[in-house]
Write an enzyme that holds these catalytic residues in place. Structure first.
Site, PDB file in Angstrom:
ATOM      1  CG  HIS A  45      -2.182  -0.856   1.124  1.00 28.81           C
ATOM      2  ND1 HIS A  45      -2.271  -2.184   1.351  1.00 28.81           N
ATOM      3  CD2 HIS A  45      -3.426  -0.662   0.699  1.00 28.81           C
ATOM      4  CE1 HIS A  45      -3.403  -2.787   1.261  1.00 28.81           C
ATOM      5  NE2 HIS A  45      -4.068  -1.725   0.674  1.00 28.81           N
ATOM      6  CE  LYS A  53      -3.737  -0.215   4.735  1.00 30.70           C
ATOM      7  NZ  LYS A  53      -5.186   0.175   5.352  1.00 30.70           N
TER       8      LYS A  53
HETATM    9  P1  NAD Z   1      -7.024   9.819   5.085  1.00 26.37           P
HETATM   10  O1  NAD Z   1      -6.295   9.947   6.096  1.00 26.37           O
HETATM   11  O2  NAD Z   1      -6.772  10.565   3.327  1.00 26.37           O
HETATM   12  O3  NAD Z   1      -8.507  10.318   5.118  1.00 26.37           O
HETATM   13  C1  NAD Z   1      -9.095   9.989   6.519  1.00 26.37           C
HETATM   14  C2  NAD Z   1      -9.835  11.519   6.701  1.00 26.37           C
HETATM   15  O4  NAD Z   1     -10.571  11.202   7.960  1.00 26.37           O
HETATM   16  C3  NAD Z   1      -9.220  12.799   6.852  1.00 26.37           C
HETATM   17  O5  NAD Z   1      -9.440  13.609   6.245  1.00 26.37           O
HETATM   18  C4  NAD Z   1      -9.377  13.026   8.529  1.00 26.37           C
HETATM   19  O6  NAD Z   1      -9.270  14.438   8.807  1.00 26.37           O
HETATM   20  C5  NAD Z   1     -10.620  12.541   8.586  1.00 26.37           C
HETATM   21  N1  NAD Z   1     -10.954  12.349  10.139  1.00 26.37           N
HETATM   22  C6  NAD Z   1     -10.205  11.836  11.082  1.00 26.37           C
HETATM   23  N2  NAD Z   1     -11.029  11.935  12.307  1.00 26.37           N
HETATM   24  C7  NAD Z   1     -12.321  12.255  12.059  1.00 26.37           C
HETATM   25  C8  NAD Z   1     -13.441  12.127  12.743  1.00 26.37           C
HETATM   26  N3  NAD Z   1     -13.334  12.201  13.999  1.00 26.37           N
HETATM   27  N4  NAD Z   1     -14.556  12.661  11.915  1.00 26.37           N
HETATM   28  C9  NAD Z   1     -14.585  12.976  10.785  1.00 26.37           C
HETATM   29  N5  NAD Z   1     -13.521  12.779  10.052  1.00 26.37           N
HETATM   30  C10 NAD Z   1     -12.278  12.448  10.391  1.00 26.37           C
HETATM   31  O7  NAD Z   1      -7.117   8.173   4.624  1.00 26.37           O
HETATM   32  P2  NAD Z   1      -7.722   7.382   3.568  1.00 26.37           P
HETATM   33  O8  NAD Z   1      -6.894   7.127   2.545  1.00 26.37           O
HETATM   34  O9  NAD Z   1      -9.106   8.288   3.064  1.00 26.37           O
HETATM   35  O10 NAD Z   1      -8.411   6.078   4.493  1.00 26.37           O
HETATM   36  C11 NAD Z   1      -9.417   6.279   5.543  1.00 26.37           C
HETATM   37  C12 NAD Z   1      -9.569   4.812   5.945  1.00 26.37           C
HETATM   38  O11 NAD Z   1     -10.289   4.088   4.847  1.00 26.37           O
HETATM   39  C13 NAD Z   1      -8.351   4.166   6.142  1.00 26.37           C
HETATM   40  O12 NAD Z   1      -8.791   3.288   7.381  1.00 26.37           O
HETATM   41  C14 NAD Z   1      -7.892   3.072   5.127  1.00 26.37           C
HETATM   42  O13 NAD Z   1      -7.271   1.947   5.430  1.00 26.37           O
HETATM   43  C15 NAD Z   1      -9.438   2.900   4.552  1.00 26.37           C
HETATM   44  N6  NAD Z   1      -9.614   2.227   3.398  1.00 26.37           N
HETATM   45  C16 NAD Z   1     -10.734   1.299   3.228  1.00 26.37           C
HETATM   46  C17 NAD Z   1     -11.154   1.042   1.993  1.00 26.37           C
HETATM   47  C18 NAD Z   1     -11.989  -0.252   1.681  1.00 26.37           C
HETATM   48  O14 NAD Z   1     -12.419  -0.468   0.806  1.00 26.37           O
HETATM   49  N7  NAD Z   1     -12.590  -0.577   2.989  1.00 26.37           N
HETATM   50  C19 NAD Z   1     -10.269   1.334   0.734  1.00 26.37           C
HETATM   51  C20 NAD Z   1      -9.356   2.439   0.815  1.00 26.37           C
HETATM   52  C21 NAD Z   1      -9.085   3.090   2.358  1.00 26.37           C
END
Ligand code: NAD
Length: 252
Positions: free
Chosen positions: A145, A149
């Site tokens: 990844h 991450k």
């Molecule tokens: P990222 O860090 O770019 O985004 C996370 C966002 O969440 C940030 O903008 C942050 O400000 C916000 N955040 C943090 N605390 C918060 C709160 N209390 N309330 C509202 N917003 C809040 O990360 P990303 O790449 O977008 O990934 C996010 C999550 O999704 C990770 O856990 C990642 O592993 C997961 N993910 C899952 C899949 C899937 O298919 N299930 C795919 C990609 C990523």
């Protein structure tokens, strides 16, 4: 049209969900929830503190969440309070956070999936078939990844290990170092972090005469956004309870 709020709307996945929804008629994003800067977001945005009230005032049907595991407890409580379905793709959840989702699911439908791609769903099915056909073959898992991450191994790698555990008993070995010969009943779990790789998972099965690899590569985050929005559209009319992404495909 199903009214969606995106939790973590300014994050990488949140922005893709927001954009992808514009291409669909069945769902629309009416609210964003963010703990950080939201310059690029063109829907009303509230901080997580104002979430429960905003979910009600914007008549939200479902929350789609890609944020951080620390945010999940408050999010699940707010969805339960507002009576709003919750789809979350956030990974790295501990037992406490899973308990919170269970609690919320007593009053609203909840679907958590560590991977919303249909290709991974197909890989898990193919893996079960391969393990049943190839008993005794060594199995190793590799995931790669992007370099930002937080959690490791990935939630999807965890799902792959769970799928193997449904077929055979094994010990997970996280990487190897020094003198560490392979035991027959182990599965090596190897993790790489580099660049902007969206997500790659490989399962290798081998005996002394042949090697089978099952590989999935996400080439665009839109694949996860599409799956999460499909899940939200499917979830809104369900009874309260915990649901799995695989159930979408059972329904045809
Ligand atoms: P990222 O860090 O770019 O985004 C996370 C966002 O969440 C940030 O903008 C942050 O400000 C916000 N955040 C943090 N605390 C918060 C709160 N209390 N309330 C509202 N917003 C809040 O990360 P990303 O790449 O977008 O990934 C996010 C999550 O999704 C990770 O856990 C990642 O592993 C997961 N993910 C899952 C899949 C899937 O298919 N299930 C795919 C990609 C990523």
């Amino acid at each position: 049209m199903i009214r969606i709020a995106v939790n973590g709307v300014a994050g990488q996945m949140g922005q893709v969900v927001r954009r992808h929804a514009d291409d669909r008629d069945d769902v629309g994003v009416v609210l964003g929830i963010s703990s950080g800067a939201t310059a690029a977001v063109d829907v009303p945005v509230v901080p997580s503190g104002g979430r429960a009230a905003a979910l009600e005032s914007h008549a939200v049907d479902a929350v789609v969440d890609f944020s951080t595991h620390e945010a999940l407890t408050a999010l699940a409580d707010d969805c339960a309070e507002a009576g709003v379905a919750l789809v979350t793709g956030t990974t790295g959840l501990g037992a406490d956070e899973q308990d919170t989702l269970d609690r919320a699911s007593e009053s609203v439908p909840v679907l958590h999936a560590p991977n919303f791609s249909r290709g991974i769903h197909a890989l898990l099915g193919a893996l079960t078939a391969a393990l049943e056909t190839l008993p005794g073959y060594d199995v190793e898992v590799l995931e790669t990844h992007h370099n930002r991450k937080q959690d490791a191994p990935s939630g999807t790698a965890g799902r792959i290990l769970e799928t193997i555990a449904e077929v055979r008993e094994f010990e997970t070995v996280a990487g190897r170092e020094g003198i560490q010969p392979r035991e027959a009943d182990e599965v090596g779990m190897l993790v790489r972090r580099a660049g902007d790789v969206r997500g790659e998972h490989e399962v290798l099965l081998a005996d002394n005469a042949e090697v089978l690899t099952l590989t999935h590569r996400a080439e665009d985050r839109a694949v996860f956004a599409a799956g999460a929005l499909d899940a939200a559209a499917w979830l809104v009319d369900r009874e309260p309870g915990r649901y799995a992404f695989a159930e979408l495909f059972e329904d045809g």
